[in-house]
Write a protein that holds these residues in place. Structure first.
Motif, PDB file in Angstrom:
ATOM      1  N   ILE A 140       0.951  -1.197   0.052  1.00  0.00           N
ATOM      2  CA  ILE A 140       0.114   0.067  -0.047  1.00  0.00           C
ATOM      3  C   ILE A 140       0.909   1.252   0.029  1.00  0.00           C
ATOM      4  N   ALA A 141       1.818   1.253   1.065  1.00  0.00           N
ATOM      5  CA  ALA A 141       2.462   2.739   1.244  1.00  0.00           C
ATOM      6  C   ALA A 141       3.728   2.730   0.181  1.00  0.00           C
ATOM      7  N   LYS A 142       4.044   1.597  -0.444  1.00  0.00           N
ATOM      8  CA  LYS A 142       5.323   1.649  -1.456  1.00  0.00           C
ATOM      9  C   LYS A 142       6.339   2.240  -0.817  1.00  0.00           C
ATOM     10  N   LEU A 143       6.798   1.690   0.359  1.00  0.00           N
ATOM     11  CA  LEU A 143       7.971   2.074   1.170  1.00  0.00           C
ATOM     12  C   LEU A 143       9.314   2.248   0.386  1.00  0.00           C
ATOM     13  N   ARG A 144      10.025   3.338   0.386  1.00  0.00           N
ATOM     14  CA  ARG A 144      11.176   3.549  -0.249  1.00  0.00           C
ATOM     15  C   ARG A 144      12.426   3.580   0.611  1.00  0.00           C
ATOM     16  N   PRO A 145      13.409   3.526  -0.006  1.00  0.00           N
ATOM     17  CA  PRO A 145      14.824   3.565   0.922  1.00  0.00           C
ATOM     18  C   PRO A 145      15.165   4.688   1.648  1.00  0.00           C
ATOM     19  N   ASP A 146      14.483   5.877   1.383  1.00  0.00           N
ATOM     20  CA  ASP A 146      14.822   7.150   1.769  1.00  0.00           C
ATOM     21  C   ASP A 146      13.480   7.792   2.590  1.00  0.00           C
ATOM     22  N   ASP A 147      12.659   6.831   2.676  1.00  0.00           N
ATOM     23  CA  ASP A 147      11.457   7.076   3.639  1.00  0.00           C
ATOM     24  C   ASP A 147      11.757   6.787   5.300  1.00  0.00           C
ATOM     25  N   ILE A 148      11.236   7.803   5.911  1.00  0.00           N
ATOM     26  CA  ILE A 148      11.195   7.565   7.617  1.00  0.00           C
ATOM     27  C   ILE A 148       9.859   7.082   7.618  1.00  0.00           C
ATOM     28  N   VAL A 149       9.800   5.975   8.394  1.00  0.00           N
ATOM     29  CA  VAL A 149       8.350   5.309   8.767  1.00  0.00           C
ATOM     30  C   VAL A 149       8.177   5.146  10.219  1.00  0.00           C
ATOM     31  N   VAL A 150       6.959   5.579  10.594  1.00  0.00           N
ATOM     32  CA  VAL A 150       6.892   5.548  12.247  1.00  0.00           C
ATOM     33  C   VAL A 150       5.940   4.518  12.362  1.00  0.00           C
ATOM     34  N   ILE A 151       6.396   3.662  13.342  1.00  0.00           N
ATOM     35  CA  ILE A 151       5.806   2.544  13.655  1.00  0.00           C
ATOM     36  C   ILE A 151       5.320   2.450  15.007  1.00  0.00           C
ATOM     37  N   THR A 152       3.991   2.657  15.292  1.00  0.00           N
ATOM     38  CA  THR A 152       3.541   2.673  16.782  1.00  0.00           C
ATOM     39  C   THR A 152       3.173   1.320  17.345  1.00  0.00           C
ATOM     40  N   ALA A 153       3.103   1.063  18.513  1.00  0.00           N
ATOM     41  CA  ALA A 153       2.827  -0.378  19.161  1.00  0.00           C
ATOM     42  C   ALA A 153       4.279  -1.257  18.682  1.00  0.00           C
ATOM     43  N   ALA A 154       5.114  -0.500  18.853  1.00  0.00           N
ATOM     44  CA  ALA A 154       6.345  -1.127  17.931  1.00  0.00           C
ATOM     45  C   ALA A 154       6.878  -2.766  18.511  1.00  0.00           C
ATOM     46  N   SER A 155       6.543  -2.754  19.799  1.00  0.00           N
ATOM     47  CA  SER A 155       7.222  -4.030  20.441  1.00  0.00           C
ATOM     48  C   SER A 155       5.913  -5.352  20.212  1.00  0.00           C
ATOM     49  N   SER A 156       4.994  -5.047  19.288  1.00  0.00           N
ATOM     50  CA  SER A 156       3.973  -6.188  19.078  1.00  0.00           C
ATOM     51  C   SER A 156       4.714  -6.624  17.997  1.00  0.00           C
ATOM     52  N   SER A 157       4.051  -7.947  17.619  1.00  0.00           N
ATOM     53  CA  SER A 157       4.453  -8.878  16.640  1.00  0.00           C
ATOM     54  C   SER A 157       4.875  -8.063  15.227  1.00  0.00           C
ATOM     55  N   VAL A 158       3.570  -7.393  14.898  1.00  0.00           N
ATOM     56  CA  VAL A 158       3.717  -6.644  13.789  1.00  0.00           C
ATOM     57  C   VAL A 158       4.392  -5.523  13.686  1.00  0.00           C
ATOM     58  N   GLY A 159       4.797  -4.882  14.911  1.00  0.00           N
ATOM     59  CA  GLY A 159       5.476  -3.439  15.049  1.00  0.00           C
ATOM     60  C   GLY A 159       7.034  -4.281  14.638  1.00  0.00           C
ATOM     61  N   LEU A 160       7.443  -5.464  15.437  1.00  0.00           N
ATOM     62  CA  LEU A 160       8.683  -5.888  15.194  1.00  0.00           C
ATOM     63  C   LEU A 160       8.927  -6.221  13.785  1.00  0.00           C
ATOM     64  N   ALA A 161       7.985  -6.800  13.113  1.00  0.00           N
ATOM     65  CA  ALA A 161       8.125  -7.141  11.562  1.00  0.00           C
ATOM     66  C   ALA A 161       8.337  -6.045  10.941  1.00  0.00           C
ATOM     67  N   ALA A 162       7.523  -4.937  10.933  1.00  0.00           N
ATOM     68  CA  ALA A 162       7.455  -3.590  10.412  1.00  0.00           C
ATOM     69  C   ALA A 162       9.030  -3.053  10.284  1.00  0.00           C
ATOM     70  N   ILE A 163       9.529  -3.209  11.550  1.00  0.00           N
ATOM     71  CA  ILE A 163      10.945  -2.798  11.892  1.00  0.00           C
ATOM     72  C   ILE A 163      11.876  -3.563  10.647  1.00  0.00           C
ATOM     73  N   GLN A 164      11.770  -4.705  10.831  1.00  0.00           N
ATOM     74  CA  GLN A 164      12.580  -5.464  10.188  1.00  0.00           C
ATOM     75  C   GLN A 164      12.439  -5.448   8.472  1.00  0.00           C
ATOM     76  N   ILE A 165      11.027  -5.165   7.901  1.00  0.00           N
ATOM     77  CA  ILE A 165      10.796  -5.036   6.646  1.00  0.00           C
ATOM     78  C   ILE A 165      11.276  -3.712   6.365  1.00  0.00           C
ATOM     79  N   ALA A 166      11.086  -2.525   7.137  1.00  0.00           N
ATOM     80  CA  ALA A 166      11.745  -1.361   6.991  1.00  0.00           C
ATOM     81  C   ALA A 166      13.372  -1.266   6.637  1.00  0.00           C
ATOM     82  N   ASN A 167      13.833  -2.013   7.666  1.00  0.00           N
ATOM     83  CA  ASN A 167      15.318  -2.252   7.458  1.00  0.00           C
ATOM     84  C   ASN A 167      15.766  -3.132   6.090  1.00  0.00           C
ATOM     85  N   ARG A 168      15.030  -3.896   5.912  1.00  0.00           N
ATOM     86  CA  ARG A 168      15.101  -4.829   4.744  1.00  0.00           C
ATOM     87  C   ARG A 168      15.208  -3.737   3.375  1.00  0.00           C
TER      88      ARG A 168
END
Length: 329
Positions: A140-168
């Motif tokens: 949906i958001a088409k996350l790009r390498p230069d993006d800053i992405v804010v992830i709330t409830a970050a210690s949840s399983s989805v939050g941690l998955a989002a952190i990993q995907i952002a770094n990837r």
């Protein structure tokens, strides 16, 4: 006969019962699995308590994620044979295809041969969190390498998955959590920045991190008052993807902020990805590649035995976990 978790009335974790049920074999296009591990999700607690988007007839089974060994295949099933190690993409209806049991049956298109490097506990924790985060950030958001992405409830399983995907993909993940208690854990989990929303000025911190361009992507399962500072820190053309409603307070619509910055506020359900064969195939490829490379790796908060399913649900609702809760069968 197999032991299956069911509930006969809506309520707290104590309504869950383990019952011996005589299950039929797999129908055409289905795969029956001897379950080795289950991944727990908040959706299951919501259905158990009568607050989910699906209202099943009672008694009902439940559960969205499982990993195990193929026990039998139905007619017209190709690519799977008894003995294969597999995991399961969450079905659109957990009442129709419940996962909580010693044996579970699923449509073949939702069954995946996971990388051999994954044990059953880890494999059971894969699909809900990574499909949810992938769908929001990549599809949906088409996350790009230069993006800053804010992830709330970050210690949840989805939050941690989002952190990993952002770094990837090379984006910069900013983790938002309530207190600084989880800061060290989140930094170690790949967050570039951590903000404690109950102890710090969320808007000011985000603006300082993002600079004049602002935040382009926000992933939020909370809603409520936090939407105001999140949108205030976003840049022009930004997108906020809302996939939950954890807040019990009303969610204000920041009309003038949205108008001024041409923001998109997007509601999202993972069913969008699961129900679309083309999008699901792309998601599977992205996730399996990340698992094989090691850039994606589920974080297991705690493991319970099958007989401890009530205690596992109590822990699920405690908000104490960092990552995924798994039940072994």
């Amino acid at each position: 006969m197999a032991r299956i978790v069911r509930f006969h009335e809506h309520g707290g974790p104590e309504v869950l019962r383990i019952e011996n049920i005589n299950l039929p074999g797999p129908a055409r296009g289905e795969v029956q699995i001897r379950v080795k591990a289950l991944g727990l999700n908040r959706a299951e607690a919501l259905m158990r308590s009568g607050m989910y988007i699906e209202t099943p007839a009672l008694p009902s089974g439940l559960g969205l994620e499982a990993a195990g060994i193929v026990a039998a295949v139905g007619a017209d099933v190709a690519g799977f044979t008894p003995g294969d190690a597999v995991s399961v993409v969450p079905p659109l209806s957990m009442a129709r295809w419940p996962a909580y049991g010693e044996v579970a049956t699923f449509p073949v298109e939702l069954v995946v041969k996971h990388p051999p490097s994954l044990d059953f506990e880890v494999a059971a924790a894969v699909w809900m969190q990574y499909l949810t985060a992938y769908g929001a950030l990549i599809d949906i958001a088409k996350l790009r390498p230069d993006d800053i992405v804010v992830i709330t409830a970050a210690s949840s399983s989805v939050g941690l998955a989002a952190i990993q995907i952002a770094n990837r993909v090379g984006a910069t993940p900013v983790a938002v959590t309530r207190t600084l208690t989880k800061k060290k854990f989140l930094l170690a989990s790949g967050a570039a920045h951590v903000i404690a929303s109950a102890q710090e000025d969320l808007e000011a911190r985000l603006k300082a991190i993002a600079g004049p361009c602002g935040v382009r992507v926000v992933l939020d399962p909370i809603g409520g008052p936090i939407v105001a500072p999140l949108t205030a820190a976003m840049g022009c053309g930004g997108i906020l993807v809302e996939f939950g409603g954890l807040s019990t307070e009303p969610t204000p619509f920041p009309l003038f902020t949205v108008l001024k910055k041409s923001l998109t506020l997007r509601g999202y359900l993972v069913h969008e990805i699961i129900g679309d064969a083309v999008r699901l195939q792309a998601a599977k490829a992205f996730i399996l590649e990340g698992l094989a490379q090691g850039s994606l790796r589920p974080v297991i908060a705690r493991t319970f035995a099958f007989d401890e399913i009530v205690e596992a649900h109590r822990f699920l609702e405690s908000n104490e976990q960092y990552g995924k809760i798994v039940v072994t069968v």
